[in-house]
Write an enzyme that holds these catalytic residues in place. Structure first.
Site, mmCIF file in Angstrom:
data_model
loop_
_atom_site.group_PDB
_atom_site.id
_atom_site.type_symbol
_atom_site.label_atom_id
_atom_site.label_comp_id
_atom_site.label_asym_id
_atom_site.label_seq_id
_atom_site.Cartn_x
_atom_site.Cartn_y
_atom_site.Cartn_z
ATOM 1 N N SER A 17 0.828 -1.197 0.000
ATOM 2 C CA SER A 17 0.000 0.000 0.000
ATOM 3 C C SER A 17 0.872 1.260 0.000
ATOM 4 C CB SER A 17 -0.946 -0.052 1.210
ATOM 5 O OG SER A 17 -1.830 1.035 1.249
ATOM 6 N N ASP A 19 -9.728 -4.717 -5.108
ATOM 7 C CA ASP A 19 -9.079 -3.750 -4.222
ATOM 8 C C ASP A 19 -9.753 -2.392 -4.383
ATOM 9 O OD1 ASP A 19 -7.319 -2.017 -2.877
ATOM 10 O OD2 ASP A 19 -5.588 -3.267 -3.375
ATOM 11 N N HIS A 64 -7.416 -5.305 -0.588
ATOM 12 C CA HIS A 64 -6.207 -4.568 -0.217
ATOM 13 C C HIS A 64 -5.471 -5.195 0.972
ATOM 14 C CE1 HIS A 64 -3.873 -0.950 -0.961
ATOM 15 N NE2 HIS A 64 -3.833 -0.695 0.346
#
Length: 397
Positions: A171, A342, A371
């Site tokens: 991320s 995601d 995610h």
């Protein structure tokens, strides 16, 4: 933020009724710090403090070897794991050892380091500023890329006596990697391979709660959230994790609260570890960092923080608008794992990112992944981690 508010309201409405609900066996790691979580499973643990060029003090954790290879002499290849937005070093060790990337890499013969970005639970110290002051929180992912990442990488390499390391980002951990490695060729030369999980550069197509935050006018955003910490990790979060989310009847609420942020994946979520996830997350960041992500949603660009007026941008960047980060300037070999479910790193944004990478060595899009599956999914070893270990092994040949 919204899922936490919903959960708090639920507790308020329920009073103490949850105390009578069925209890799931609690995981002791929900009440532990990072070093304790590592040691709990029989792994060696070290905690180091990295001081950045602008005075932030970051706790960095090391697993120097696996449980069964302590007597193997010689240097081990170094791996640095960097968490995502609102995360911390705990993200890499929150599951059982067989499902946690930090432990798997240590057992595979690597010297594993877990980073923390300024402002999270384990990085709230500064040489001059108190976390109670607005000055401490005057940062976004720009500063994480400019100061945190180079300082931590240089510290690790000095400590281990090595010249290069493997970098794994999840991320926002990929975001700061993209910035740092594209703007600093010297730093880029210290990276063997960049392993990007759920990569985030532009968020033009994101369907996450950042879309809702982007609708709030700037002046109102600052009134609501202030100018210091966003999403603090407090006793309340630990209470939710240790007490509420270990109740059989309420664990579904906690699970759906997490999924509301990132996308749903019921089959991969390990409900027995929910109290650990909630107890350590969110780990916090600055309001300014959240504003930066809000700007990214509105602009659709991968650029530096917009200070709000041309004259202010001129002071910081010597130009009236924030500079665009040039992804094509990054020459580090990169392997990418993305997800088709995601909500934050939307496949369309990932496609744009892939088109800009000049040294892409591998890409895999995983069906039905979200995610958070990259750090917590039960099948993450099969879908992602084993492939990372295999790619790293190629470097040993």
């Amino acid at each position: 933020m919204w899922w936490l508010l919903v959960t708090v309201c639920f507790i308020h409405m329920s009073g103490n009724a949850f105390c009578f609900l069925g209890k799931i066996a609690k995981n002791p790691e929900a009440s532990m710090n990072v070093s304790q979580m590592i040691s709990y499973w029989g792994y060696p643990s070290e905690m180091h403090k990295v001081i950045t060029a602008d005075g932030y003090i970051l706790q960095v954790y090391r697993i120097p070897h696996g449980k069964n290879n302590a007597n193997h002499l010689g240097q081990r290849p170094v791996v640095f794991l960097q968490h995502g937005l609102l995360g911390s070093a705990t993200n890499w060790i929150s599951n059982l050892p067989k499902n946690s990337l930090g432990f798997l890499l240590a057992d595979a013969g690597y010297d594993v380091w877990l980073g923390n970005s300024r402002g999270n639970t384990w990085a709230q110290e500064h040489l001059y500023y108190s976390p109670d002051s607005p000055e401490f929180w005057a940062f976004s992912f720009d500063e994480m890329a400019e100061y945190d990442l180079p300082s931590t990488i240089d510290f690790i390499l000095r400590r281990t006596g090595q010249k290069k390391l493997h970098y794994v980002g999840h991320s926002q951990g990929t975001t700061i990697g993209f910035i740092a490695f594209s703007t600093s060729p010297t730093l880029a030369e210290k990276i063997k391979v960049f392993y990007a999980l759920a990569p985030v550069a532009t968020v033009k197509y994101t369907k996450s709660l950042f879309n809702k935050l982007a609708l709030i006018p700037h002046f109102l955003f600052k009134i609501i959230f202030g100018d210091k910490m966003f999403y603090p990790h407090t006793f309340l979060e630990q209470f939710l994790g240790v007490e509420m989310c270990s109740r059989e009847t309420l664990d579904v609420l906690c699970k759906n609260a997490l999924f509301a942020i990132t996308g749903v994946d019921n089959k991969n979520f390990n409900m027995s570890r929910l109290d650990v996830y909630i107890a350590h997350n969110p780990a916090g960041t600055s309001v300014q960092n959240t504003l930066h992500w809000r700007q990214a949603v509105k602009s659709g660009k991968f650029q530096a923080f917009d200070w709000g007026a041309p004259y202010q941008n001129l002071m910081h960047y010597h130009q009236p608008t924030p500079p665009i980060y040039n992804l094509t300037a990054m020459n580090v070999p990169i392997a990418v794992w993305s997800a088709d479910n995601d909500l934050l790193a939307d496949p369309q944004d990932v496609d744009f990112l892939l088109s800009k990478l000049s040294n892409l060595i591998y890409h895999k899009e995983i069906p039905n992944y979200n995610h958070l599956d990259f750090i917590w999914a039960m099948d993450a070893p099969q879908e992602v981690y084993n492939e990372i270990v295999s790619l790293m092994a190629e470097d040993k040949k």
